[in-house]
Design a protein around this motif. Structure first.
Motif, mmCIF file in Angstrom:
data_model
loop_
_atom_site.group_PDB
_atom_site.id
_atom_site.type_symbol
_atom_site.label_atom_id
_atom_site.label_comp_id
_atom_site.label_asym_id
_atom_site.label_seq_id
_atom_site.Cartn_x
_atom_site.Cartn_y
_atom_site.Cartn_z
ATOM 1 N N PHE A 149 6.326 -1.332 -3.693
ATOM 2 C CA PHE A 149 6.142 -2.774 -3.552
ATOM 3 C C PHE A 149 4.898 -3.086 -2.727
ATOM 4 C CE2 PHE A 149 10.928 -3.472 -4.176
ATOM 5 C CZ PHE A 149 10.741 -3.843 -5.498
ATOM 6 N N VAL A 150 4.679 -2.306 -1.655
ATOM 7 C CA VAL A 150 3.483 -2.513 -0.834
ATOM 8 C C VAL A 150 2.228 -2.278 -1.665
ATOM 9 C CG1 VAL A 150 2.141 -1.579 1.098
ATOM 10 C CG2 VAL A 150 4.585 -2.025 1.367
ATOM 11 N N GLN A 151 2.192 -1.185 -2.415
ATOM 12 C CA GLN A 151 1.026 -0.905 -3.255
ATOM 13 C C GLN A 151 0.824 -1.993 -4.307
ATOM 14 O OE1 GLN A 151 1.695 3.002 -4.860
ATOM 15 N NE2 GLN A 151 1.620 4.024 -2.865
ATOM 16 N N LEU A 152 1.919 -2.473 -4.862
ATOM 17 C CA LEU A 152 1.837 -3.533 -5.872
ATOM 18 C C LEU A 152 1.292 -4.815 -5.255
ATOM 19 C CD1 LEU A 152 2.500 -4.186 -8.837
ATOM 20 C CD2 LEU A 152 4.774 -4.925 -8.073
ATOM 21 N N ARG A 153 1.757 -5.148 -4.064
ATOM 22 C CA ARG A 153 1.267 -6.359 -3.397
ATOM 23 C C ARG A 153 -0.193 -6.223 -3.003
ATOM 24 N NH1 ARG A 153 4.466 -10.467 -4.800
ATOM 25 N NH2 ARG A 153 6.658 -9.882 -4.627
ATOM 26 N N GLN A 154 -0.593 -5.019 -2.608
ATOM 27 C CA GLN A 154 -2.008 -4.801 -2.286
ATOM 28 C C GLN A 154 -2.881 -4.985 -3.528
ATOM 29 O OE1 GLN A 154 -1.692 -0.871 -0.615
ATOM 30 N NE2 GLN A 154 -1.595 -1.606 1.495
ATOM 31 N N ASN A 155 -2.446 -4.415 -4.638
ATOM 32 C CA ASN A 155 -3.198 -4.601 -5.884
ATOM 33 C C ASN A 155 -3.224 -6.067 -6.290
ATOM 34 O OD1 ASN A 155 -3.648 -1.846 -6.076
ATOM 35 N ND2 ASN A 155 -1.835 -1.489 -7.330
ATOM 36 N N ASN A 156 -2.102 -6.741 -6.109
ATOM 37 C CA ASN A 156 -2.038 -8.164 -6.453
ATOM 38 C C ASN A 156 -3.004 -8.975 -5.608
ATOM 39 O OD1 ASN A 156 -0.793 -10.639 -7.556
ATOM 40 N ND2 ASN A 156 0.035 -10.868 -5.505
ATOM 41 N N MET A 157 -3.059 -8.637 -4.316
ATOM 42 C CA MET A 157 -3.968 -9.382 -3.443
ATOM 43 C C MET A 157 -5.420 -9.133 -3.827
ATOM 44 S SD MET A 157 -3.932 -9.662 0.705
ATOM 45 C CE MET A 157 -4.931 -8.221 1.003
ATOM 46 N N ARG A 158 -5.742 -7.904 -4.246
ATOM 47 C CA ARG A 158 -7.116 -7.629 -4.681
ATOM 48 C C ARG A 158 -7.464 -8.432 -5.938
ATOM 49 N NH1 ARG A 158 -5.937 -2.310 -2.743
ATOM 50 N NH2 ARG A 158 -5.077 -1.693 -4.756
ATOM 51 N N LEU A 159 -6.526 -8.497 -6.879
ATOM 52 C CA LEU A 159 -6.770 -9.267 -8.100
ATOM 53 C C LEU A 159 -6.962 -10.746 -7.799
ATOM 54 C CD1 LEU A 159 -4.273 -7.644 -10.634
ATOM 55 C CD2 LEU A 159 -6.766 -7.610 -10.749
ATOM 56 N N ILE A 160 -6.093 -11.284 -6.941
ATOM 57 C CA ILE A 160 -6.207 -12.712 -6.632
ATOM 58 C C ILE A 160 -7.478 -12.989 -5.833
ATOM 59 C CG2 ILE A 160 -5.100 -14.619 -5.391
ATOM 60 C CD1 ILE A 160 -2.430 -13.511 -6.131
ATOM 61 N N THR A 161 -7.868 -12.038 -4.986
ATOM 62 C CA THR A 161 -9.148 -12.204 -4.272
ATOM 63 C C THR A 161 -10.306 -12.283 -5.263
ATOM 64 O OG1 THR A 161 -8.296 -11.015 -2.350
ATOM 65 C CG2 THR A 161 -10.680 -11.173 -2.558
ATOM 66 N N GLN A 162 -10.271 -11.447 -6.291
ATOM 67 C CA GLN A 162 -11.310 -11.517 -7.327
ATOM 68 C C GLN A 162 -11.280 -12.848 -8.048
ATOM 69 O OE1 GLN A 162 -10.586 -8.139 -9.848
ATOM 70 N NE2 GLN A 162 -11.114 -6.623 -8.265
ATOM 71 N N GLU A 163 -10.081 -13.339 -8.362
ATOM 72 C CA GLU A 163 -9.977 -14.621 -9.041
ATOM 73 C C GLU A 163 -10.469 -15.750 -8.142
ATOM 74 O OE1 GLU A 163 -9.310 -15.064 -12.124
ATOM 75 O OE2 GLU A 163 -8.884 -12.941 -12.459
ATOM 76 N N PHE A 164 -10.157 -15.646 -6.858
ATOM 77 C CA PHE A 164 -10.614 -16.664 -5.912
ATOM 78 C C PHE A 164 -12.144 -16.691 -5.851
ATOM 79 C CE2 PHE A 164 -11.756 -17.516 -1.365
ATOM 80 C CZ PHE A 164 -11.553 -18.888 -1.401
#
Length: 457
Positions: A149-164
């Motif tokens: 879950f931690v790794q998934l959330r980290q990947n999610n945050m990287r993706l959303i940072t790119q979208e931002f």
């Protein structure tokens, strides 16, 4: 903020690399460590040894009882002839012995009843073993899923940072509005919060792992569900025959039946052999050997009350056996249903992931062409995240449910799992004490060595 979260992730990752576990743990490694380190197992092994001593004490009642005594008396009396005081000193040393010759089976039935108690306590130890191992399975899977879950959330945050950042760039060239940027920024803040929560869950899972297993975790590996191929009817039938809680209850019923027979026998006469040897201060020796027979006539209703009491205990044990059987069958049914639900959930989540990934990649590509908004991209990414989260949870639930089914059937033991550990032999201590050995016998010396070794552990 991102740097602080990254530091927290590093700290948690370092906790995985603690000194006791520098390599990745398999589930078998964790279960073996649990078996070797469990204080709860040690506690219940001590309870079993105490039950073993009950057999020794019952056997001792059938053996000779020998006691010694030394008495010293001073008597002062008035001489009828002279009227003066006469002082007389006497010392008497005596050895007495008593041996039950016949008691209508009271002592023999007591031994048999205590043996049933021992067998029941052994089953209770098996039940504790299952509970300890199942807790370790749950702790292992919780650490593994929390880490994912931690790794998934980290990947999610990287993706959303790119979208931002992409939204900011498109806003600067006038392709999107300030609303799109705000949406991406809000999702990014939410992703940071979810990451912090996942890291906290991982830290808690590690603490539970340490308590359950007895040491810190390594990097948990992928785990397959335990092989359980029986139908629910076969599983219930097997559990009724083999579950330790049911076997323990059966031995309790047998012990209660024997105690009823013993209470009835206690109302009958007892034949015993007794004697003594004594000597006084003048070396005058005397000895006596005889046989006596006797039994109760009236004790205020005590014996009949004791008989009614053990009969009530027998009825309670029978009811407990019935309730335990129902509870075990229910546990099997619940575990079987949980396993089927987890399997179906995992299969559905895998299909959901495949579809959500195609949708996300398509929406993101369409957004670069201007036919999709930033909100569309964020929603598609959230759909993919939810699907991956569901799969992780379903995989963990499937493994836990499979081992819970083994426990419900009475099969979650180191013997059935073939774990590489030195198994505790419940008969070893029993064989040393069952004949009530004396301190000077070879068995007594062996028992002292065993107790000394236990004390050092």
């Amino acid at each position: 903020m991102i740097k602080r979260k990254g530091l927290a992730a590093i700290v948690i990752a370092m906790s995985f690399m603690g000194a006791p576990a520098l390599k990745a743990d398999t589930l078998a490694d964790a279960l073996s460590a649990t078996y070797n380190n469990s204080g709860l197992l040690e506690q219940n092994r001590a309870l079993l040894r105490a039950a073993d001593e009950g057999v020794a004490q019952s056997v001792a009642a059938t053996l000779p009882v020998i006691n010694w005594s030394i008495s010293a008396d001073r008597t002062r009396s008035t001489s009828p002839m002279t009227g003066s005081m006469v002082t007389t000193d006497s010392v008497l040393a005596r050895i007495t012995g008593d041996l039950t010759l016949f008691d209508f089976g009271v002592n023999a039935l007591g031994i048999d009843a205590q043996k049933e108690v021992v067998l029941g306590t052994r089953q209770a130890l098996r039940g504790v073993e299952q509970d300890v191992l199942l807790r370790a399975v749950q702790a292992y899977m919780n650490v593994r899923s929390s880490n994912e879950f931690v790794q998934l959330r980290q990947n999610n945050m990287r993706l959303i940072t790119q979208e931002f950042r992409a939204a900011q760039d498109r806003f600067e060239v006038g392709e999107v509005t300030r609303t799109d940027v705000a949406l991406a920024e809000a999702r990014l803040a939410g992703a940071r919060s979810e990451l912090a929560s996942a890291q906290g869950d991982l830290a808690q899972a590690i603490e539970e792992y340490v308590v359950a297993v007895g040491r810190g975790p390594g990097g948990p590996r992928a785990v397959s569900p335990a092989p359980v191929s029986r139908s629910i009817a076969d599983a219930k039938a097997f559990a009724v025959r083999n579950h330790p809680a049911i076997l323990e209850a059966q031995h309790s019923v047998s012990a209660a039946e024997l105690n009823i027979m013993r209470a009835r026998a206690a109302t009958r006469p007892r034949v015993s052999l007794n004697g003594f040897v004594s000597t006084d201060e003048d070396s005058n020796e005397s000895a006596q050997l005889g046989v006596s027979i006797g039994g109760p006539i009236y004790q205020g209703g005590l014996l009949l009350s004791q008989l009614r009491q053990v009969q009530a205990n027998r009825d309670q044990a029978r009811s407990a056996l019935h309730l335990t059987t129902l509870a075990v069958e229910q546990q099997v049914g619940v575990a079987f249903a949980s396993l089927q639900v987890a399997q179906a959930s995992r299969q559905a989540s895998e299909q959901q992931i495949r579809a959500a990934r195609v949708a996300f990649e398509g929406v993101r590509e369409e957004a670069t062409l201007g036919s999709r908004t930033t909100l569309d991209v964020l929603n598609a990414e959230q759909e993919l995240l939810d699907a991956e989260t569901n799969r992780i949870a379903a995989q963990s639930s499937e493994v836990i449910a499979s081992y819970a089914l083994l426990a419900a059937m009475g099969l979650l033991t180191v013997d059935h799992l073939n774990l590489p550990v030195q198994q505790y032999d419940p008969a070893e201590y029993y064989n040393l004490v069952k004949d009530a050995p004396s301190a000077l016998s070879s068995q007594g010396a062996a028992l002292d060595r065993v107790l000394e070794a236990i004390g050092k552990e």
